[in-house]
Design a protein around this motif. Structure first.
Motif, mmCIF file in Angstrom:
data_model
loop_
_atom_site.group_PDB
_atom_site.id
_atom_site.type_symbol
_atom_site.label_atom_id
_atom_site.label_comp_id
_atom_site.label_asym_id
_atom_site.label_seq_id
_atom_site.Cartn_x
_atom_site.Cartn_y
_atom_site.Cartn_z
ATOM 1 N N ALA A 1 0.832 -1.197 0.000
ATOM 2 C CA ALA A 1 0.000 0.000 0.000
ATOM 3 C C ALA A 1 0.873 1.255 0.000
ATOM 4 N N PHE A 2 0.292 2.342 -0.518
ATOM 5 C CA PHE A 2 0.977 3.625 -0.549
ATOM 6 C C PHE A 2 -0.066 4.719 -0.333
ATOM 7 N N GLY A 3 0.376 5.841 0.242
ATOM 8 C CA GLY A 3 -0.529 6.963 0.461
ATOM 9 C C GLY A 3 -1.155 6.982 1.832
ATOM 10 N N LEU A 4 -0.579 6.236 2.774
ATOM 11 C CA LEU A 4 -1.129 6.155 4.128
ATOM 12 C C LEU A 4 -0.423 7.094 5.094
ATOM 13 N N ASP B 1 5.340 7.885 7.325
ATOM 14 C CA ASP B 1 5.915 6.825 8.151
ATOM 15 C C ASP B 1 5.436 5.448 7.697
ATOM 16 N N LEU B 2 4.130 5.311 7.478
ATOM 17 C CA LEU B 2 3.592 4.023 7.050
ATOM 18 C C LEU B 2 4.077 3.665 5.651
ATOM 19 N N ASP B 3 4.154 4.658 4.760
ATOM 20 C CA ASP B 3 4.643 4.392 3.404
ATOM 21 C C ASP B 3 6.096 3.931 3.424
ATOM 22 N N ASP B 4 6.925 4.580 4.257
ATOM 23 C CA ASP B 4 8.330 4.177 4.360
ATOM 24 C C ASP B 4 8.467 2.771 4.939
#
Length: 428
Positions: free
Chosen positions: A252-255, A258-261
């Motif tokens: 997933a991306f766009g969250l 920090d979450l994307d990394d």
């Protein structure tokens, strides 16, 4: 005309105006093209080839390679140096991969058209070709009115209900892989929509939220579709350089940063995703090598991470120089369908798809195609898209299944991919 600040809005407005007949809109890096009002078409299904020019239709049975048949049919049209635009469906691959037993005589394989009107938007501004003076004024007014206009309002779609038994189908494929039948397959699921869709408005809203490699919007032969393609299936330029861009491995991306990394780090460290990507690149390399001059096939940007809307992928680029005895359509045929939307080995993977996927795929995991009079060709993979016919509208997404796959994780991957379109659907 002055520089256009929002090409997606301009293209959506031209499509929605409904003044220019059937159309294909195609975005490539640095250029947007709206091609409309076909002078002629080439339509191929499993039982028949149909060509139309100036209202006259010629139909005949065909044999051999669908790529060669379409290439020859386009060459026979008096296109006057115009480009051709259209699509090829997933089932186009059945002939090269010994899967024609799964087709019926009416299975659509390809639909291309030669446009009367082309509207191009790039850094130099707007160019209008083939239109009457009155049409050119209308086009200029529509584009001007589109700039700065409000975004449409979405009717987001819930993608979690699954009447297709996706996790059970994934489990069955994992068992086949562990039994040694093949290494990988991409199984997909269809999400039916309970309402009619405004496809041009959905394109505009979705394009504002996505970062595609290419995008498209079309109405051709009773099919409407819009999509935000993550990768090329194949391109052949005027220097005869063949390129494909396999993507495999998804998070997933766009969250949030920090979450994307964290998802990116997990993607780059996940053995399942790395293996899936590596075998996709290996397959793409071998396919280009079949039609390339010896020693010219090479990989660049190996296992880079590219963001594509609501997801991020492992990505690589594979190139070679087309050998003199092969055409652009030969290159497309050997690379189609994309290894990242079919399976490995490709023939066994495609056979698994015909057995285990629900319904014919049609345009999903096929390609939108642009062909120049010089035989340069570009085919972009149709994923992250919405589709509509008179029978209804739908979304579709898949995930790569290997021996280490967990059905619940692959289901989540389909949800992540559907997230590139589902939040941006606009009701008709």
């Amino acid at each position: 005309m002055e520089f256009v600040t929002d090409p997606a809005a301009a293209m959506s407005r031209l499509a929605a105006a409904d003044r220019f007949g059937e159309y294909v809109m195609y975005e490539r890096p640095g250029e947007w093209v709206f091609a409309a009002d076909p002078l002629g078409t080439v339509e191929l299904d499993a039982g028949e080839l149909r060509t139309v020019w100036n209202g006259k239709t010629t139909a005949r049975a065909w044999t051999g390679s669908p790529a060669e048949v379409v290439d020859a049919a386009l060459a026979e049209l008096p296109h006057g140096g115009r480009d051709a635009y259209g699509w090829i469906g997933f089932e186009f691959c059945a002939y090269a991969l010994a899967a024609t037993g799964y087709l019926n005589q009416r299975t659509p394989l390809a639909h291309l058209m030669i446009p009367r009107i082309e509207v191009r938007i790039d850094a130099a501004g707007v160019r209008i070709e083939g239109a009457t003076p009155a049409e050119a004024r209308d086009i200029a007014e529509l584009i001007a009115a589109s700039q700065g206009s409000d975004l449409p309002v979405a009717h987001p779609v819930d993608v979690r209900p699954d009447p297709t038994g996706y996790q059970q189908r994934v489990a069955a494929a994992v068992a086949e892989i562990r039994a040694g039948e093949y290494q990988k397959v991409i199984l997909s699921r269809k999400v039916e929509l309970p309402f009619a869709v405004d496809v041009p408005a959905t394109y505009r809203l979705g394009r504002a939220a996505n970062t595609p490699a290419r995008s498209f919007l079309l109405r051709l032969g009773g099919l409407e579709a819009a999509g935000f393609s993550p990768e090329l299936v194949a391109s052949v330029d005027d220097a005869r350089v063949v390129t494909t861009e396999p993507l495999a491995g998804t998070r997933a991306f766009g969250l949030g940063a920090d979450l994307d990394d964290a998802a990116r780090a997990e993607l780059l460290a996940d053995p399942k995703e790395i293996v899936e990507h590596a075998i996709s690149v290996q397959t793409s390399f071998a396919e280009i090598a079949q039609v390339a001059q010896p020693g010219t096939t090479a990989v660049s940007d190996f296992m880079a991470v590219r963001e594509r809307g609501s997801v991020q992928h492992l990505a690589s680029t594979v190139r070679g120089v087309l050998a003199a005895e092969y055409t652009s359509w030969d290159a497309l045929e050997v690379l189609f369908p994309s290894v990242t939307a079919s399976g490995i080995p490709k023939q066994a993977g495609v056979d698994s798809i015909f057995r285990n996927d629900h319904d014919p795929r049609g345009l999903y995991s096929g390609a939108v195609v642009c062909v120049s009079p010089t035989s340069a060709l570009e085919a972009t993979l149709v994923l992250r898209a919405i589709y509509q016919t008179g029978a209804g509208a739908w979304l579709r997404a898949g995930a790569g299944v290997v021996g280490q796959s967990r059905p619940e994780r692959e289901f989540e991957e389909t949800c992540e991919k559907l997230g590139s379109v589902a939040p941006y659907v606009v009701k008709a």
